[in-house]
Design a protein around this motif. Structure first.
Motif, PDB file in Angstrom:
ATOM      1  N   GLU A 229     -12.935  12.196  -0.167  1.00 49.35           N
ATOM      2  CA  GLU A 229     -11.986  12.924   0.665  1.00 49.35           C
ATOM      3  C   GLU A 229     -12.370  14.394   0.766  1.00 49.35           C
ATOM      4  OE1 GLU A 229      -7.200  13.121   1.246  1.00 49.35           O
ATOM      5  OE2 GLU A 229      -7.941  12.847  -0.783  1.00 49.35           O
TER       6      GLU A 229
ATOM      7  N   ARG B  19      -7.476  16.484   1.779  1.00 53.68           N
ATOM      8  CA  ARG B  19      -7.059  16.722   3.168  1.00 53.68           C
ATOM      9  C   ARG B  19      -6.116  15.632   3.669  1.00 53.68           C
ATOM     10  NH1 ARG B  19     -10.981  18.055   8.127  1.00 53.68           N
ATOM     11  NH2 ARG B  19     -10.318  20.149   7.703  1.00 53.68           N
ATOM     12  N   LYS B  20      -6.446  14.373   3.432  1.00 56.75           N
ATOM     13  CA  LYS B  20      -5.619  13.276   3.927  1.00 56.75           C
ATOM     14  C   LYS B  20      -4.477  12.949   2.983  1.00 56.75           C
ATOM     15  CE  LYS B  20      -9.187  11.101   6.699  1.00 56.75           C
ATOM     16  NZ  LYS B  20     -10.011   9.915   6.912  1.00 56.75           N
TER      17      LYS B  20
END
Length: 156
Positions: free
Chosen positions: A25, A51-52
């Motif tokens: 990620e 980020r996700k």
């Protein structure tokens, strides 16, 4: 054919920019810097998340360097290691800048995977200016940092 494909894959992994491993990620960071007691020295608190997922990234290893986008190559700060701070995903670093103005902070990660996050921030003399309009990468928001009287206070 296999040899050519292997060479292309190896060459792609040796590019000039740190890249995350496949499936890893990407990171985002929030950075807030406050003036220290010395002139042009700032203590920065850095929060690193996926980020996700939005999950804090603990046990990261990275350096924080800086340069002035308005004067490429003229003013840059040697990278310093970030140190873990209190909670998972929180780190700190102390930067010695050369002058006030807009600086691009470069967070270069080596663990848990290679990555680079760049944050543009205004230091000193920019009170009231909106740093979030400075074109930062990786979707973060910036903070306007005042240098004040160089005694650890921010400008109004």
């Amino acid at each position: 054919m296999k040899t050519l494909l292997s060479m292309v894959l190896v060459a792609a992994g040796l590019g000039p920019w740190p890249m995350p491993a496949f499936g890893a990620e990407r990171k985002v960071a929030e950075v807030e810097c406050k003036p220290a007691q010395q002139k042009l020295v700032y203590d920065c608190m850095i929060t690193v998340k996926g980020r996700k997922s939005g999950s804090p990234i603990a046990d990261a290893e990275f350096t924080v360097g800086a340069d002035m986008p308005s004067m490429p190559g003229a003013h840059n700060v040697r990278p310093v290691p970030a140190e873990p701070h209190r909670m998972p995903g929180m780190y700190r670093a102390r930067l010695q800048l050369e002058m006030t103005g807009e600086w691009a902070l470069k967070l270069d990660f080596t663990k848990p995977n290679r990555d680079r996050v760049i944050k543009k921030l205004h230091f000193g003399g920019m009170a009231g200016q909106d740093a979030s309009k400075s074109g930062m990468s990786h979707g973060g928001t910036g903070k306007t940092m005042g240098h004040g009287d160089h005694q650890g206070k921010t400008s109004p």
